[in-house]
Each structure stands twice: as structure tokens, then as C-alpha cells.
Design a protein around this motif. Structure first.
Motif, mmCIF file in Angstrom:
data_model
loop_
_atom_site.group_PDB
_atom_site.id
_atom_site.type_symbol
_atom_site.label_atom_id
_atom_site.label_comp_id
_atom_site.label_asym_id
_atom_site.label_seq_id
_atom_site.Cartn_x
_atom_site.Cartn_y
_atom_site.Cartn_z
ATOM 1 N N MET A 277 0.855 -1.202 -0.056
ATOM 2 C CA MET A 277 -0.025 0.022 0.113
ATOM 3 C C MET A 277 0.871 1.170 0.214
ATOM 4 O O MET A 277 0.666 2.146 -0.689
ATOM 5 C CB MET A 277 -0.975 -0.044 1.065
ATOM 6 N N GLN A 278 1.857 1.291 0.685
ATOM 7 C CA GLN A 278 2.846 2.557 0.771
ATOM 8 C C GLN A 278 3.357 2.916 -0.576
ATOM 9 O O GLN A 278 3.553 3.979 -0.922
ATOM 10 C CB GLN A 278 4.248 2.141 1.647
ATOM 11 N N GLN A 279 3.887 1.841 -1.418
ATOM 12 C CA GLN A 279 4.253 2.219 -2.703
ATOM 13 C C GLN A 279 3.516 2.653 -3.419
ATOM 14 O O GLN A 279 3.701 3.630 -4.157
ATOM 15 C CB GLN A 279 4.990 0.730 -3.148
ATOM 16 N N ALA A 280 2.167 2.038 -3.440
ATOM 17 C CA ALA A 280 1.061 2.603 -4.392
ATOM 18 C C ALA A 280 0.624 4.020 -4.194
ATOM 19 O O ALA A 280 0.317 4.752 -4.813
ATOM 20 C CB ALA A 280 -0.010 1.670 -4.307
ATOM 21 N N MET A 281 0.468 4.349 -2.675
ATOM 22 C CA MET A 281 0.090 5.813 -2.354
ATOM 23 C C MET A 281 0.989 6.628 -2.790
ATOM 24 O O MET A 281 0.623 7.788 -3.095
ATOM 25 C CB MET A 281 -0.141 5.654 -1.018
ATOM 26 N N LEU A 282 2.384 6.534 -2.539
ATOM 27 C CA LEU A 282 3.525 7.404 -2.746
ATOM 28 C C LEU A 282 3.682 7.603 -4.319
ATOM 29 O O LEU A 282 3.815 8.823 -4.891
ATOM 30 C CB LEU A 282 4.835 6.994 -2.179
ATOM 31 N N MET A 283 3.450 6.482 -5.035
ATOM 32 C CA MET A 283 3.559 6.663 -6.571
ATOM 33 C C MET A 283 2.399 7.503 -7.081
ATOM 34 O O MET A 283 2.532 8.168 -7.966
ATOM 35 C CB MET A 283 3.555 5.256 -7.353
ATOM 36 N N MET A 284 1.187 7.218 -6.714
ATOM 37 C CA MET A 284 -0.434 7.836 -7.023
ATOM 38 C C MET A 284 0.026 9.377 -6.701
ATOM 39 O O MET A 284 -0.344 10.239 -7.344
ATOM 40 C CB MET A 284 -1.236 7.103 -6.729
ATOM 41 N N TRP A 285 0.456 9.531 -5.539
ATOM 42 C CA TRP A 285 0.368 10.762 -4.879
ATOM 43 C C TRP A 285 1.448 11.793 -5.876
ATOM 44 O O TRP A 285 1.063 12.907 -6.135
ATOM 45 C CB TRP A 285 0.824 10.987 -3.337
ATOM 46 N N GLY A 286 2.611 11.327 -6.026
ATOM 47 C CA GLY A 286 3.667 11.808 -6.916
ATOM 48 C C GLY A 286 2.968 12.144 -8.315
ATOM 49 O O GLY A 286 3.291 13.271 -8.801
ATOM 50 N N ILE A 287 2.214 11.405 -8.922
ATOM 51 C CA ILE A 287 1.820 11.346 -10.232
ATOM 52 C C ILE A 287 0.776 12.439 -10.173
ATOM 53 O O ILE A 287 0.657 13.531 -11.131
ATOM 54 C CB ILE A 287 1.445 10.008 -10.946
ATOM 55 N N MET A 288 -0.126 12.306 -9.058
ATOM 56 C CA MET A 288 -1.082 13.459 -9.084
ATOM 57 C C MET A 288 -0.689 14.938 -8.801
ATOM 58 O O MET A 288 -1.279 15.643 -9.492
ATOM 59 C CB MET A 288 -2.146 13.109 -7.950
#
Length: 363
Positions: A277-288
């Protein structure tokens, strides 16, 4: 089989109290609070000039506009009607019309009106652009005419599309993009990663369920939720601010569907390459964050450095916001947003194919 997968997804969403609260409260917070607190620094206002005088004085006014750091000179137009067409296409922010015999009448002590029409879709940009232009006309007139003739010319301005110059009108269509990214991008990504962590996705992998069936079943509930949330945003804009779309609502939904497909696909791609979950959240947050900063949501694209303006061409949110604002505020028809559709449609197709391809099903 597909029906059973859909039932499973709806049950998971319904049982997740946080998701249901987020779907309701997030649009309320964004639509109710953000339009009141955002603001912009205005630079690079695009100007088109109609010179009906062709005199030395009018040429000096045009030169000042060309060399001003506040303006981007979009060239001359032969008539006001031609200049307004440029405004309707989103190529011009402010139109200035210099009347015939302007220099001669000013020299004789007579007063002719300089007409300025500002596209107030972005009320701040239109209002300040008009003020900057009026100041240039006044200063040029006072500096270049002989003392007996020096007086301030009458300048008539008008605002187009957003007569009250309300910044909320400009922000609301763009804020809807941020809401759709959160609902249709973040939530699917976190949903799949949560199944990875719980181990339930491994049970799906050993069944005869195909990749396309699985991914469609994952995304379809969020697409339906996105439609409901988008409709809610339109109703909140009307209820809170009395703002309703000027153009065809079907075009707004078409743009929303394309943006939803793009970001739900990005969410799936991120989840497929993430282990937790941490990886997905960080990647999505950076992209957004990167996409929103380059989209023109908070900072006008023309006020960005040249290299950043170039980057915005590959950002789908920028094209969505440009098209949505045109339809929502100016009433642009489908012919006026063809460049944006020409980018968003292939982008949605490519990202959808990548999302299916990146999901590795262990048989």
C-alpha cells in the motif's frame, strides 16, 4: 462469471465505510472550500489588437504591448469579429480596438474611445489584463502628444463570458478533475494493492477468469461511482454558487469519461507494479501532484517557464481542463475541443491497453 466479479466488487466497496464516506465528503469539501481560497498571479496575458488608425501613436501603443512582460502579443486582427473568434478558440485573453483617426482626434483635443474586451473566463486574468492595457494606452497618449492635447482618452472595457469576473467560475470545472482523479485513480489502485496484501488476488489468479474480465470488473464500479460524483459536483456548483454549464453537458460527461479511463488505468498500472500500500500511495500521490501542478489548475500555463509549458502537452489533465472550461464557461461546441479530444482519446486507449498488459496473471 463477470456478474459474480462485479457483485464481489460492489460488496467490497459497500462494506468499506471509509470509501463511501470519501465519495460523499471529498466532493463537498473540494467544491465548498477550494474556490474561496485559491488565487493566481497574472502574467503573459494573450492580447490581440485591432488597429483601425494605423498612426504613429497607435504603433507606439502596439510596440509597448509587444514588449511588456505582462502580455503575450498574439498579433493583429483585421476586425473585432475576427479577434472575437480568436477569443472563442481560447487563443486570446484580451482584445483591444483602436478607433479610426485616433491620433488626429487626440491631437485636436477631442476624445475617442479605445475599446477593450477581456475574456473573463478567468476573472482575475481578464480584469488585470484590461487594467494593464488601459494603463499602457493612457501613458502612451500623455507621453507622445503635445501639451495642449494631453488628456486621458476614454477607454471602454467589457468582460466576456464571466461578467462578474468571479474566479470560482474558472476554478470549478478544473476542481472536478481533481475529484475524479482521486475517486477513479486513487481508489482502484489502493483496492488492488489491498487485495495483494490480503492474499485474495492469488485466489483470483488460479481461476479461469481472464485478465480483461478481471480488470473491467475492478474498474466498472469506480466508473459508475465517478458518474455519480461528477453529477454531484455539477449540482453542488449550482447549489453553492449558482453556476451552471453554458455548453452541452453531454460533452462534459464525454471529457469526464475519457479522464476517468486514463486515471483508473494509471491507478491499475501503479498497483500492478507495487508490492504494498505504501508504494502505491506514494507513486499515485507523486503522479497526481505533478500532473495537477502542470495542468493549469492553480497556475496559468502561459505563466510557467517555457520548458514547463512544453511538458504540459503530455499531461492529460491540462487538455481536460482546457476543454472543460471552454464547454462549461464559453459554451464551446465539439468542433472547438477537437484538439483536446484528439489527445485524450488515444491517451485513454493507450493507458487502458497498458493497464491490461501490466497485470500479470499466474496460471
Amino acid at each position: 462469471m463477470f456478474k459474480s466479479l462485479l457483485q464481489k466488487e460492489w460488496i467490497q466497496i459497500r462494506r468499506n465505510g471509509f470509501v463511501m464516506r470519501l465519495v460523499v465528503l471529498f466532493p463537498l469539501m473540494i467544491m465548498g472550500i477550494t474556490p474561496w481560497i485559491t488565487n493566481l498571479e497574472v502574467r503573459n496575458v494573450t492580447v490581440t489588437i485591432v488597429d483601425n488608425d494605423h498612426s504613429t501613436l497607435s504603433r507606439q501603443i502596439i510596440n509597448k504591448v509587444e514588449h511588456s512582460s505582462y502580455f503575450h502579443f498574439n498579433g493583429m486582427a483585421s476586425s473585432y469579429a475576427e479577434a472575437i473568434k480568436s477569443v472563442e478558440k481560447g487563443q486570446t485573453d484580451v482584445v483591444m480596438v483602436i478607433p479610426p483617426h485616433f491620433e488626429r482626434e487626440q491631437t485636436l483635443g477631442k476624445n475617442l474611445q479605445v475599446f477593450i474586451a477581456a475574456n473573463a473566463t478567468n476573472g482575475t486574468k481578464g480584469g488585470l489584463g484590461s487594467a494593464y492595457l488601459a494603463n499602457i494606452v493612457t501613458s502612451t497618449n500623455l507621453n507622445n502628444l503635445p501639451p495642449p492635447s494631453r488628456h486621458q482618452p476614454t477607454i471602454t472595457t467589457t468582460t466576456l463570458y464571466n461578467r462578474h469576473e468571479s474566479y470560482k467560475v474558472n476554478m470549478i470545472p478544473a476542481l472536478m478533475a481533481m475529484i475524479m482523479i482521486m475517486v477513479c485513480g486513487f481508489l482502484p489502485a489502493l483496492n488492488i494493492v489491498a487485495e495483494k496484501e490480503a492474499g485474495t488476488i492469488e485466489q483470483i489468479n488460479v481461476t479461469p477468469v481472464g485478465k480483461m474480465q478481471f480488470i473491467t470488473a475492478k474498474l466498472l464500479p469506480y466508473w459508475c461511482i465517478g458518474l455519480v460524483v461528477y453529477t454531484m459536483c455539477l449540482l453542488l456548483a449550482w447549489a453553492f454558487y449558482g453556476i451552471v454549464p453554458v455548453g452541452n453537458i453531454a460533452l462534459l460527461y464525454l471529457l469526464m469519461v475519457l479522464l476517468t479511463i486514463i486515471f483508473s488505468s494509471i491507478g491499475l498500472i501503479v498497483s500492478n507494479y507495487s508490492d504494498n500500500m505504501q508504494q502505491a500511495m506514494l507513486m499515485m500521490w507523486g503522479i497526481m501532484v505533478c500532473m495537477l501542478l502542470l495542468s493549469g489548475l492553480f497556475t496559468p500555463v502561459h505563466s510557467m517557464p517555457t520548458w514547463a509549458q512544453t511538458l504540459t502537452w503530455i499531461v492529460p489533465v491540462r487538455h481536460y481542463i482546457d476543454a472543460a472550461r471552454s464547454v462549461f464557461i464559453r459554451g464551446t461546441t465539439i468542433s472547438g475541443i477537437l484538439p483536446q479530444l484528439a489527445f485524450l482519446t488515444p491517451m485513454a486507449t493507450i493507458m487502458g491497453i497498458w493497464a491490461v498488459w501490466s497485470y500479470k496473471k499466474n496460471s
